[in-house]
Design an enzyme around this catalytic site. Structure first.
Site, short mmCIF file in Angstrom:
data_model
loop_
_atom_site.label_atom_id
_atom_site.label_comp_id
_atom_site.label_asym_id
_atom_site.label_seq_id
_atom_site.Cartn_x
_atom_site.Cartn_y
_atom_site.Cartn_z
N SER A 215 0.77 -1.22 0.00
CA SER A 215 -0.05 0.17 0.02
C SER A 215 0.88 1.34 -0.02
CB SER A 215 -0.79 -0.18 1.28
OG SER A 215 -1.64 1.20 1.43
N TYR B 8 -2.06 -1.30 11.02
CA TYR B 8 -2.34 -1.89 9.71
C TYR B 8 -1.21 -1.64 8.56
CZ TYR B 8 -3.73 -2.01 4.84
OH TYR B 8 -3.86 -2.15 3.47
N LYS C 27 2.12 -3.80 6.83
CA LYS C 27 2.65 -3.67 5.10
C LYS C 27 3.91 -3.74 5.08
CE LYS C 27 -1.50 -4.70 3.27
NZ LYS C 27 -1.97 -5.95 3.01
#
Ligand code: NAD
Ligand code: WQD
Length: 343
Positions: free
Chosen positions: A128, A153, A157
């Site tokens: 992302s 979150y 990644k």
């Protein structure tokens, strides 16, 4: 038909389902693994309706390595795994960090472990643009420094990319590609698959379509005093079908063995920034619907602006985004209308 078998984790989810369609249409054999924690089983039927070809589906939690092993035992000769399966709600991850680290990291570790054991040589990972935070220079290239993301979150990644890179170093012949998505929006032109947020959407476009459909009273635009031309935040909104096609391009690269390194990173965006107001106006123009919106306070954690330099993917993957923003917003509305039985 090239016939190679691709394991798609999270394949009934939003981006996964669109990618399964494109993979099948490019002649790949697809095996989906998903625990349906954020998707519905009937997506498999919808994919079949679009492509005329039923993907294999295993309802399995990737954190359960024994269950995942069964898939590797049954499905011989997997060529590559595209790893979408993860939790993705930024705000929830701040409240429940361990849930995010456990799900997102353990899933990846199990997948890599079994890939090593069963001689699966390739992985494509859903990363992302959140790994860039608020970059100092725009647009963002793959050389733009990765920072520690604000949310757990986002941090899963960043860590996952590092785990894959280290795994490729330790396992000669193993190839990893991380695709850093900017903001995926829109739905398949058939309106048979699309984004299915549970509860109140956090993301802009589902909130816009739900407001237009009458499920929400009003869209709140989070901040109109940013240092941007119209004062609202800027993002790079990428059509989900275009994005899905980039995964087919990444798999082709692995098939052709054209990698420059055992671990590679690509930005997937359009290269164009659009403001929140651009989205609102674009939606109204594309659909002829007036949207009820108001200006509101800034949302905590939002970056002011980010958009991709997408030229590396164009050069190396021979891929670029093709759909217009209006066409994409229209597809999101067609999907919402079909979901809600609106004429
Ligand atoms: P999604 O929630 O629609 O799809 C993810 C799928 O993974 C769901 O079907 C869910 O049921 C499944 N899943 C989650 N945990 C699992 C587990 N432990 N075992 C098996 N299945 C599991 O999300 P999406 O928008 O399609 O995102 C796909 C990937 O792309 C995610 O990794 C996400 O972090 C990443 N990503 C998404 C965006 C975005 O804005 N949508 C942007 C950048 C990156
Ligand atoms: C877009 C813009 C909001 C809702 C998130 C994740 C990111 C990535 C993509 C996974 C922002 C504004 C939104 C609303 C608004 N996901 N907005 N009113 O925040 O860019 O990125 O999804 O990796 O990691 O953080 O996307 O769609 O939430 O917001 O004004 O009701 O719309 O402030 O400027 P975001 P988004």
């Amino acid at each position: 038909m090239n016939g190679k078998k691709i394991l798609v984790t999270g394949g009934t989810g939003y981006i996964g389902s669109h990618t399964v369609v494109e993979l099948q249409q490019a002649g790949y054999e697809v095996v989906i693994v998903d625990n349906l924690s954020n998707s519905e089983a009937d997506v498999v039927d919808r994919i079949t309706e679009i492509t005329g070809n039923s993907p294999k589906f295993y309802k399995i939690d990737l954190t359960d390595s024994d269950a995942l092993r069964e898939v590797f035992v049954k499905e011989k000769d997997i060529f590559s795994a595209i790893h979408f399966a993860a939790f993705k709600a930024v705000g929830e991850s701040v409240e429940k960090p361990l849930m995010y680290y456990r799900n997102n990291l353990n899933s990846l570790i199990n997948l890599l472990d079994l890939s090593g054991e069963f001689k699966v040589k390739n992985v494509v990972f859903s990363s992302s643009c959140t790994v860039y935070g608020q970059p100092e220079k725009l647009p963002v290239t793959e050389q733009t420094p990765v920072i520690r993301p604000e949310s757990p979150y986002g941090n899963t990644k960043r860590i996952s990319e590092e785990v894959i890179q280290e795994f490729t170093i330790a396992h000669s012949g193993f190839n990893g590609i991380a695709l850093r998505y900017f903001n995926p929006i829109g739905a398949h032109p058939s309106a048979l698959i699309g984004e299915l947020p549970r509860g109140v959407p956090n993301n802009l476009v589902p909130f816009v379509t739900q407001t237009a459909a009458g499920l929400r009273d009003q869209l709140k635009i989070f901040g109109d005093d940013y240092n941007t031309p119209d004062g609202t935040c800027i993002r790079d909104y990428i059509n989900v079908v275009d994005l899905a096609k980039a995964h087919v391009a990444a798999i082709s690269r692995q098939v052709n063995g054209k990698m420059r390194n055992s671990f590679e990173v690509f930005n997937l965006g359009t290269g164009q920034g659009a403001s929140v107001l651009d989205i609102v106006k674009g939606f109204e123009k594309a659909t002829g619907k007036k949207l009820n919106y108001t200006m509101a306070e800034r949302r905590l954690g939002d970056v002011e602006q980010i958009y991709a330099n997408a030229s590396y993917a164009e050069k190396e993957l021979n891929w670029k985004a093709e759909k217009t923003l209006e066409e994409t917003l229209k597809s999101a509305w067609e999907w919402e209308k079909k979901l809600r039985n609106i004429e």
